[in-house]
Design a protein around this motif. Sequence first.
Motif, PDB file in Angstrom:
ATOM      1  N   ARG A 151       0.812  -1.034  -0.020  1.00 46.22           N
ATOM      2  CA  ARG A 151       0.052   0.101   0.082  1.00 46.22           C
ATOM      3  C   ARG A 151       0.778   1.123  -0.134  1.00 46.22           C
ATOM      4  N   LEU A 152       0.059   2.587   0.024  1.00 47.88           N
ATOM      5  CA  LEU A 152       0.921   3.731   0.105  1.00 47.88           C
ATOM      6  C   LEU A 152       0.011   4.657   0.636  1.00 47.88           C
ATOM      7  N   VAL A 153       0.355   5.752   1.293  1.00 39.85           N
ATOM      8  CA  VAL A 153      -0.162   6.649   2.116  1.00 39.85           C
ATOM      9  C   VAL A 153       0.343   7.785   1.417  1.00 39.85           C
ATOM     10  N   CYS A 192      -5.092   6.434   1.753  1.00 41.84           N
ATOM     11  CA  CYS A 192      -4.378   5.350   1.396  1.00 41.84           C
ATOM     12  C   CYS A 192      -4.811   4.427   0.140  1.00 41.84           C
ATOM     13  N   LEU A 193      -3.722   4.085  -0.689  1.00 44.42           N
ATOM     14  CA  LEU A 193      -4.077   3.503  -2.109  1.00 44.42           C
ATOM     15  C   LEU A 193      -3.298   2.155  -2.053  1.00 44.42           C
ATOM     16  N   SER A 194      -3.991   1.456  -3.066  1.00 41.41           N
ATOM     17  CA  SER A 194      -3.131   0.146  -3.385  1.00 41.41           C
ATOM     18  C   SER A 194      -2.330   0.477  -4.341  1.00 41.41           C
ATOM     19  N   GLU A 247      -5.894   2.043  -6.317  1.00 39.83           N
ATOM     20  CA  GLU A 247      -7.427   1.914  -5.922  1.00 39.83           C
ATOM     21  C   GLU A 247      -7.359   2.623  -4.481  1.00 39.83           C
ATOM     22  N   LYS A 248      -8.428   3.511  -4.202  1.00 40.37           N
ATOM     23  CA  LYS A 248      -8.487   4.093  -3.033  1.00 40.37           C
ATOM     24  C   LYS A 248      -9.183   3.209  -1.906  1.00 40.37           C
ATOM     25  N   LEU A 249      -8.284   2.914  -0.892  1.00 43.21           N
ATOM     26  CA  LEU A 249      -8.822   1.873   0.101  1.00 43.21           C
ATOM     27  C   LEU A 249      -9.474   2.799   1.266  1.00 43.21           C
ATOM     28  N   TRP A 250      -8.761   3.723   1.660  1.00 43.08           N
ATOM     29  CA  TRP A 250      -9.669   4.410   2.769  1.00 43.08           C
ATOM     30  C   TRP A 250      -8.928   5.959   2.708  1.00 43.08           C
ATOM     31  N   ASP A 262      -7.367  -0.363   7.581  1.00 46.37           N
ATOM     32  CA  ASP A 262      -8.544   0.398   7.249  1.00 46.37           C
ATOM     33  C   ASP A 262      -8.915   1.845   7.573  1.00 46.37           C
ATOM     34  N   GLY A 263      -7.737   2.393   7.964  1.00 42.03           N
ATOM     35  CA  GLY A 263      -7.762   3.796   8.413  1.00 42.03           C
ATOM     36  C   GLY A 263      -8.187   4.515   9.729  1.00 42.03           C
TER      37      GLY A 263
END
Length: 435
Positions: free
Chosen positions: A289-291, A303-305, A309-312, A346-347
Amino acid sequence: MIRYTLLSFLFLASVSGCSKKTPVEELSVDQSGVEIIDQAVLITDTDWPMWRGPNVDGLAPDQPLPTSWSADEGVAWRALVPGRGHGSPILVGDQVVVATALDDEQKQLVISFDRNDGTERWRTIIHEGGFPSKREIHNKGTNANSTVASDGERFFTAMLNSQKLFVTALDLEGNQLWQREAGSFQPKFGYAPSPLIYKSLVIIAADNQGGGYLAAFDRTTGEPAWRTARGNISSYSSATVGNLGGRDQLLISGCDSVSSYDPATGELLWETPCIAEATCGTVVIAGDRLVASGGYPDKETVCLSGKGEKLWSNGTKVYEPSLIAHDGLVFAVSDDGIAYCWSLEDGEQMWRKRLGGNFSGSPVICNGNVYVANLSGDCFVFRASDENYEQIAKNKLGSDCYASPAIGNSQIVFRIGTGSGGDRQESLVCVAAPE
């Protein structure tokens, strides 16, 4: 009708500004003919060779390191740094290297100090004259905001001068090896990003209102390898590189998105709309992931994959400092002095704590402890834990601290300021673990 049109033009000019747009001349690796190879980087575990350390993430290998010190105890040495700069120190071999600017003399320099005792070893003038006007530099900024990068054989710096961006390579004794113009640069608040090492390349970011771009150069010869346009928006983040989804990705925030490029070619891989027009912090890679966070005028931490893709996300703004990730957690200290801990998964916010003061420098982690200094010169040390905010120490460094620390060989080196106004003096302070 003519009067109306003229007044409309003047109004639009006053709102949008009259910055000069310079078309970016893109360059592909096929056009340049520069071969990108897996060239060795002669860096050891005790070095901190570029912005945010060896992996551009603020994480240092575990090592004996003090958590508290005073002016009389724990400080190994101090060294005066002429001029002014917000570039962080780097540690390479037996050298501590920083960039600085002498505004009155209009000189931009790189200076080396001995890592053992802080004595000056050499200084090299990179540019003389050609400084931007004061209105083109943020009142908090300097003419030496970038952190020097090293591959263990050379030092690389990127500097704004004469409305252009230049990349310069020095050998380990401070002798200039090459200097290349990366492109035009129309500053809104100056230049901030730091160079990045990838394989046989040194890569720089140059988002600006005149025409932004990413550019790569062969780190041995200085030959331009590729250049990719990024639009006409001023933003200030450094790029980072890492392997996500089974491929190397060059990642940068700003210009209303997080964008991924192939670091070997400059080709855009994906782009996710998020965060803000202008960002300062560097994207942090954490596993798959990246933030990232920012910015101006919008506020978002995301936070993206590895595919974008936006994860949270949440509405927190961490503009100047970068985030840091450790053991499934994301830590941040906002510009206005609030520390946060979120779950990387999950943020979920685990805790938040107001530290006090304002912050520009980015946190680092060593031995499970977070170190971060504010603009009043106080260094906070707290546990990198999700249970609660647990402060270990609060140490006074000087009158201010804009830069981020460097860690290696049981030393932590800060760039600080003492005094104010015309009496302000910058220094390096080395805090070391007892032998």
